[in-house]
Design a protein around this motif. Structure first.
Motif, short mmCIF file in Angstrom:
data_model
loop_
_atom_site.label_atom_id
_atom_site.label_comp_id
_atom_site.label_asym_id
_atom_site.label_seq_id
_atom_site.Cartn_x
_atom_site.Cartn_y
_atom_site.Cartn_z
N SER A 81 0.83 -1.20 0.00
CA SER A 81 0.00 0.00 0.00
C SER A 81 0.87 1.25 0.00
O SER A 81 1.82 1.34 0.77
N PRO A 82 0.52 2.20 -0.83
CA PRO A 82 1.28 3.46 -0.82
C PRO A 82 0.95 4.28 0.42
O PRO A 82 -0.09 4.09 1.06
N MET A 83 1.86 5.18 0.74
CA MET A 83 1.67 6.11 1.85
C MET A 83 1.08 7.40 1.29
O MET A 83 1.37 7.78 0.17
N VAL A 84 0.29 8.05 2.13
CA VAL A 84 -0.22 9.37 1.80
C VAL A 84 0.22 10.30 2.92
O VAL A 84 -0.14 10.10 4.07
N TYR A 85 1.03 11.27 2.56
CA TYR A 85 1.50 12.25 3.54
C TYR A 85 0.61 13.49 3.44
O TYR A 85 0.25 13.90 2.32
N THR A 114 2.68 7.88 -2.38
CA THR A 114 4.08 7.54 -2.62
C THR A 114 4.43 6.20 -1.99
O THR A 114 3.71 5.71 -1.11
N VAL A 115 5.55 5.62 -2.42
CA VAL A 115 6.13 4.44 -1.78
C VAL A 115 7.60 4.72 -1.54
O VAL A 115 8.20 5.58 -2.20
N GLY A 116 8.18 3.98 -0.62
CA GLY A 116 9.62 4.10 -0.35
C GLY A 116 10.04 5.52 -0.07
O GLY A 116 9.36 6.24 0.66
N PRO A 117 11.14 5.94 -0.67
CA PRO A 117 11.65 7.29 -0.43
C PRO A 117 10.91 8.34 -1.27
O PRO A 117 11.50 9.00 -2.12
N HIS A 118 9.62 8.44 -1.08
CA HIS A 118 8.76 9.40 -1.76
C HIS A 118 8.74 9.23 -3.28
O HIS A 118 8.77 10.20 -4.03
N ILE A 119 8.64 7.99 -3.72
CA ILE A 119 8.50 7.71 -5.15
C ILE A 119 7.02 7.86 -5.48
O ILE A 119 6.17 7.14 -4.95
#
Length: 161
Positions: A81-85, A114-119
Motif C-alpha cells: 500500500s502506498p503512503m499518503v502524507y 508515494t512508496v519508499g523514499p517518496h516515489i
C-alpha cells in the motif's frame, strides 16, 4: 609560561563544539520530492499561515479515510500500500452545501500517494462530504494517473504488479 597554550585550545574546542545554524532548508525545493506536483503547476507555500494550519488539521482528520481508499485502488497495481502524507494532498475546492455558516461541506482533494523514499505512484482526486457528527463520506473518486515503471529505481521495481 608553559600553560599559555591552554586558553587558545579551550577557545578552539568551544568553537568546534558550539552548534552552528544551518541554512540547508532554504536550499531544498519541495517540488524536487514529487515530480507530479511540480508538473501540475501548483505553487507550494514557503511560509506558514492561518489557512495552511487549518488545511493541515483537516488533512490529519481526513487522512485515515484517504489512506483506506488509496489502499483499495492501488492494491491491483502495487504489492504494498502506498503512503499518503498530509503535505502531498492539495485542497482544490471547498463548498458549503447549506449556505452561510452551514456545517455541511464538500471538499475536493488532489492526492499524490508515494512508496519508499517518496516515489510518486500516481495521482487521484477525491471529494468528501463532511457533515455534523462529524460524518465523513467519500462522494466521488477519480484515479488520474497510474504508477510508471520508469519512475521506479531498480531496487523498487518489485513493488509493481
Amino acid at each position: 609560561m608553559k600553560k599559555s597554550w591552554i586558553a587558545p585550545l579551550l577557545v578552539a574546542v568551544m568553537l568546534f563544539l558550539t552548534p552552528q545554524p544551518c541554512s540547508a532548508n532554504r536550499l531544498i525545493q519541495p517540488q524536487s520530492v514529487t515530480p507530479s506536483r511540480s508538473d501540475s503547476g501548483l505553487q507550494l507555500p514557503d511560509q506558514d499561515s492561518r489557512e495552511l494550519k487549518f488545511q493541515d488539521m483537516l488533512m490529519l482528520f481526513l487522512l485515515p479515510h484517504i489512506e483506506k481508499k488509496i489502499a483499495d485502488i492501488y492494491s491491483p497495481l502495487l504489492r504494498e500500500s502506498p503512503m499518503v502524507y498530509p503535505y502531498f494532498v492539495d485542497v482544490t475546492e471547498v463548498k458549503r452545501l447549506n449556505g452561510f455558516r452551514g456545517f455541511d461541506f464538500l471538499i475536493t482533494l488532489n492526492v499524490y500517494p508515494t512508496v519508499g523514499p517518496h516515489i510518486s505512484v500516481g495521482e487521484d482526486t477525491m471529494t468528501f462530504r463532511i457533515s455534523p457528527g462529524p460524518k465523513v463520506k467519500l462522494e466521488s473518486f477519480k484515479h488520474l494517473k497510474d504508477p510508471k515503471k520508469s519512475d521506479f529505481p531498480p531496487n523498487y521495481q518489485n513493488i509493481l504488479r
